[in-house]
Design a protein around this motif. Structure first.
Motif, PDB file in Angstrom:
ATOM      1  N   GLY A 124       0.800  -1.219   0.000  1.00  0.00           N
ATOM      2  CA  GLY A 124       0.000   0.000   0.000  1.00  0.00           C
ATOM      3  C   GLY A 124       0.825   1.257   0.000  1.00  0.00           C
ATOM      4  O   GLY A 124       1.922   1.310  -0.566  1.00  0.00           O
ATOM      5  N   GLY A 125       0.315   2.294   0.675  1.00  0.00           N
ATOM      6  CA  GLY A 125       0.939   3.604   0.701  1.00  0.00           C
ATOM      7  C   GLY A 125       2.074   3.693   1.700  1.00  0.00           C
ATOM      8  O   GLY A 125       2.465   2.700   2.337  1.00  0.00           O
ATOM      9  N   VAL A 126       2.588   4.919   1.863  1.00  0.00           N
ATOM     10  CA  VAL A 126       3.736   5.110   2.750  1.00  0.00           C
ATOM     11  C   VAL A 126       3.392   4.831   4.215  1.00  0.00           C
ATOM     12  O   VAL A 126       4.280   4.601   5.037  1.00  0.00           O
ATOM     13  N   ASP A 127       2.097   4.843   4.553  1.00  0.00           N
ATOM     14  CA  ASP A 127       1.695   4.541   5.924  1.00  0.00           C
ATOM     15  C   ASP A 127       1.910   3.071   6.269  1.00  0.00           C
ATOM     16  O   ASP A 127       1.817   2.690   7.441  1.00  0.00           O
ATOM     17  N   LYS A 128       2.223   2.254   5.276  1.00  0.00           N
ATOM     18  CA  LYS A 128       2.475   0.832   5.514  1.00  0.00           C
ATOM     19  C   LYS A 128       3.942   0.551   5.845  1.00  0.00           C
ATOM     20  O   LYS A 128       4.328  -0.601   6.039  1.00  0.00           O
ATOM     21  N   LEU A 129       4.756   1.603   5.895  1.00  0.00           N
ATOM     22  CA  LEU A 129       6.166   1.463   6.273  1.00  0.00           C
ATOM     23  C   LEU A 129       6.315   1.689   7.771  1.00  0.00           C
ATOM     24  O   LEU A 129       5.866   2.712   8.292  1.00  0.00           O
ATOM     25  N   GLN A 130       6.931   0.752   8.457  1.00  0.00           N
ATOM     26  CA  GLN A 130       7.132   0.881   9.901  1.00  0.00           C
ATOM     27  C   GLN A 130       8.538   0.420  10.277  1.00  0.00           C
ATOM     28  O   GLN A 130       9.143  -0.394   9.588  1.00  0.00           O
ATOM     29  N   LEU A 131       9.033   0.943  11.400  1.00  0.00           N
ATOM     30  CA  LEU A 131      10.307   0.488  11.943  1.00  0.00           C
ATOM     31  C   LEU A 131      10.055  -0.595  12.976  1.00  0.00           C
ATOM     32  O   LEU A 131       9.099  -0.526  13.751  1.00  0.00           O
ATOM     33  N   GLU A 132      10.930  -1.600  12.990  1.00  0.00           N
ATOM     34  CA  GLU A 132      10.810  -2.656  13.991  1.00  0.00           C
ATOM     35  C   GLU A 132      12.204  -3.157  14.357  1.00  0.00           C
ATOM     36  O   GLU A 132      13.177  -2.946  13.630  1.00  0.00           O
ATOM     37  N   ASN A 133      12.281  -3.830  15.492  1.00  0.00           N
ATOM     38  CA  ASN A 133      13.526  -4.481  15.895  1.00  0.00           C
ATOM     39  C   ASN A 133      13.518  -5.909  15.390  1.00  0.00           C
ATOM     40  O   ASN A 133      12.497  -6.602  15.445  1.00  0.00           O
ATOM     41  N   SER A 134      14.682  -6.356  14.897  1.00  0.00           N
ATOM     42  CA  SER A 134      14.801  -7.700  14.358  1.00  0.00           C
ATOM     43  C   SER A 134      16.192  -8.246  14.676  1.00  0.00           C
ATOM     44  O   SER A 134      17.157  -7.478  14.778  1.00  0.00           O
ATOM     45  N   PRO A 135      16.339  -9.570  14.830  1.00  0.00           N
ATOM     46  CA  PRO A 135      17.681 -10.133  15.038  1.00  0.00           C
ATOM     47  C   PRO A 135      18.582  -9.861  13.836  1.00  0.00           C
ATOM     48  O   PRO A 135      18.111  -9.759  12.696  1.00  0.00           O
ATOM     49  N   LEU A 136      19.868  -9.745  14.080  1.00  0.00           N
ATOM     50  CA  LEU A 136      20.820  -9.591  12.987  1.00  0.00           C
ATOM     51  C   LEU A 136      20.774 -10.835  12.096  1.00  0.00           C
ATOM     52  O   LEU A 136      20.591 -11.954  12.595  1.00  0.00           O
TER      53      LEU A 136
ATOM     54  N   GLU B 279      12.437   8.793   8.724  1.00  0.00           N
ATOM     55  CA  GLU B 279      11.709   9.606   7.748  1.00  0.00           C
ATOM     56  C   GLU B 279      11.523   8.877   6.420  1.00  0.00           C
ATOM     57  O   GLU B 279      11.331   9.494   5.380  1.00  0.00           O
ATOM     58  N   VAL B 280      11.538   7.550   6.451  1.00  0.00           N
ATOM     59  CA  VAL B 280      11.464   6.767   5.221  1.00  0.00           C
ATOM     60  C   VAL B 280      10.200   7.078   4.422  1.00  0.00           C
ATOM     61  O   VAL B 280      10.228   7.086   3.184  1.00  0.00           O
ATOM     62  N   ALA B 281       9.088   7.366   5.086  1.00  0.00           N
ATOM     63  CA  ALA B 281       7.847   7.684   4.375  1.00  0.00           C
ATOM     64  C   ALA B 281       8.009   8.963   3.546  1.00  0.00           C
ATOM     65  O   ALA B 281       7.547   9.036   2.401  1.00  0.00           O
ATOM     66  N   LYS B 282       8.681   9.969   4.109  1.00  0.00           N
ATOM     67  CA  LYS B 282       8.919  11.210   3.378  1.00  0.00           C
ATOM     68  C   LYS B 282       9.818  10.957   2.161  1.00  0.00           C
ATOM     69  O   LYS B 282       9.623  11.554   1.103  1.00  0.00           O
ATOM     70  N   ALA B 283      10.804  10.087   2.331  1.00  0.00           N
ATOM     71  CA  ALA B 283      11.701   9.753   1.222  1.00  0.00           C
ATOM     72  C   ALA B 283      10.918   9.115   0.081  1.00  0.00           C
ATOM     73  O   ALA B 283      11.126   9.442  -1.094  1.00  0.00           O
ATOM     74  N   HIS B 284       9.994   8.220   0.412  1.00  0.00           N
ATOM     75  CA  HIS B 284       9.180   7.565  -0.620  1.00  0.00           C
ATOM     76  C   HIS B 284       8.239   8.558  -1.288  1.00  0.00           C
ATOM     77  O   HIS B 284       8.008   8.493  -2.504  1.00  0.00           O
TER      78      HIS B 284
END
Length: 341
Positions: A20-32, A313-318
Motif C-alpha cells: 500500500g501507501g507510505v503509511d504501511k512502512l514501519q520500523l521494527e527491531n529484528s535479530p541480525l 523519515e522513510v515515508a517522506k523519502a518515498h
C-alpha cells in the motif's frame, strides 16, 4: 571499528506491514541476519532509495525468493563481520554495494564479490552509486554496446539512472541527447555533459531528434519511460540502432507499430538487475572497478544527491521519490544513535 563481540543482538529495520501507501512502512527491531559463506555483515550508514522500492511497497515488485524481504537495493557502510570463506575484505573496510534487499536496516548482508570500495566518498555519496552504476553499465554498455563516437538518447536525464548514463557516455566521448521535464533539469543535464536537451513539456523528441541528427537518428536509446515512448524510440533510432528498456514508468505500449523496428533492423532489449545471480553481478562489479572506479576516484563521476532523510523519515523519502519532483538521488542516512520511534 566495531568488533564481532560488540555487535548488538538486534537491529532496527523498515518493514512493509502490507502492500500500500507510505503509511504501511514501519520500523521494527529484528535479530541480525546470519552470515552465509562468502557474505559479510555491513553496518549500514546510508542506503539509496530507488523506484523499485516504491513498487515493492505497493505490492507490484516482489523480491526474489532468496532475497531479503526488507526494502533497499544499495548501501554504504563498514564491514563488521566476515562469513566463512570471505577473503577479499577485512573488518573495518568501508564499502558500498548492490544488494538484492535488506538495505533499509542498520546491518545488511553483502556478497564479498559485489562490494566496491568507498574510500574517498562520503557514505551518502557511496550509497547513491551502486544501483544506478550496475544498471547503466549492464544495459547501456554490456547489452547496448555503446561505443565512443556513437550517439545516444537517454530519457529522464536527471533521474538517478539518467544522470549516471550521461556522465558515463560523456566520458566515453558520445554525442548525447536527453529528455527532461523542466528548464532547471535541462541546465543540470547540460552541465553533466548532454549535447542536446529536449524539454518534453515543450517539444516532442520524436520530431526534434530527426532534425538534430539530419535524419540519421541515434545509435542507442536508454529508456526508463515505456508507454508511447517505445514507438517514438523506433522512429528516432538509426538503422541498426539498439533500444534498451530499463523501466516502464508509463506502462506497456498500446497498439505498437513495430514496422520501424523491422525496417531499420533494430534491436530492442532490456533487463532487470535484482533477479541476476551473484555471478552475473560479480562480473559487472569487476568491470566497474576496472573501468569506472578510476573516474570516480578522480571526481569525474559523482552522484547528484537531491535529498537525505533519516531512517525514521522513510515515508517522506518515498513520497519525494513518487512525486518525481527531484533531480538525482534520494538517500536514507541511518544513524544508529537515534532511538526507535
Amino acid at each position: 571499528m566495531i568488533k564481532n563481540n560488540d555487535l548488538p543482538a538486534f537491529m532496527t529495520q523498515v518493514v512493509i506491514t502490507e502492500p500500500g501507501g507510505v503509511d504501511k512502512l514501519q520500523l521494527e527491531n529484528s535479530p541480525l541476519p546470519s552470515l552465509p559463506p562468502h557474505y559479510m555483515l555491513v553496518k549500514v550508514n546510508a542506503a539509496g532509495v530507488n523506484r523499485p522500492d516504491i513498487f515493492q511497497r505497493q505490492g507490484s515488485y516482489p523480491p526474489p525468493a532468496d532475497a531479503s524481504p526488507i526494502l533497499g537495493l544499495e548501501i554504504a557502510g563498514e564491514v563488521v563481520k566476515l562469513g566463512e570463506h570471505c577473503t577479499k575484505w577485512a573488518i573495518g573496510d568501508r564499502v558500498c554495494a548492490l544488494v538484492a534487499g535488506g538495505g533499509y536496516a542498520e546491518y545488511c548482508l553483502v556478497h564479498e564479490d559485489i562490494a566496491l570500495p568507498s574510500q574517498g566518498l562520503s557514505d551518502i555519496e557511496a550509497a547513491a552509486l551502486p544501483e544506478n552504476l550496475f544498471t547503466v553499465w549492464a544495459n547501456l554498455f554490456q547489452l547496448g554496446q555503446l561505443k565512443a563516437g556513437e550517439s545516444v538518447l537517454i530519457h529522464g536525464g536527471t533521474s538517478g539512472i539518467g544522470s549516471m548514463a550521461i556522465m558515463l557516455a560523456h566520458n566515453l566521448g558520445c554525442e548525447i541527447y536527453t529528455t527532461v521535464g523542466s528548464k532547471e533539469k535541462a541546465e543540470v543535464a547540460q552541465k553533466l555533459g548532454a549535447n542536446h536537451v529536449i524539454n518534453y513539456r515543450e517539444k516532442d523528441f520524436a520530431t526534434e531528434i530527426p532534425v538534430l541528427t539530419q535524419g540519421k537518428g541515434v545509435d542507442v536509446i536508454l529508456d526508463i519511460i515505456g508507454g508511447d515512448y517505445v514507438e517514438k524510440n523506433y522512429q528516432v533510432a538509426a538503422k541498426f540502432g539498439r533500444v534498451i528498456q530499463v523501466g516502464m514508468m508509463k506502462g506497456a505500449p498500446k497498439n505498437l507499430n513495430m514496422m520501424p523496428l523491422m525496417l531499420k533492423r533494430l534491436i530492442h532489449t532490456g533487463s532487470t538487475m535484482r533477479s541476476r545471480t551473484p555471478e552475473e553481478k560479480t562480473h559487472i562489479a569487476q568491470e566497474l572497478k576496472q573501468q569506472v572506479w578510476p573516474l570516480i576516484i578522480k571526481g569525474q563521476i559523482k552522484p547528484i544527491i537531491n535529498a537525505v532523510f533519516s531512517l525514521q523519515e522513510v515515508a517522506k523519502a518515498h513520497q519525494l521519490m513518487e512525486s518525481g519532483d527531484l533531480i538525482g538521488k534520494v538517500v536514507l542516512e541511518i544513524d544508529m544513535n537515534k532511538s526507535l520511534v
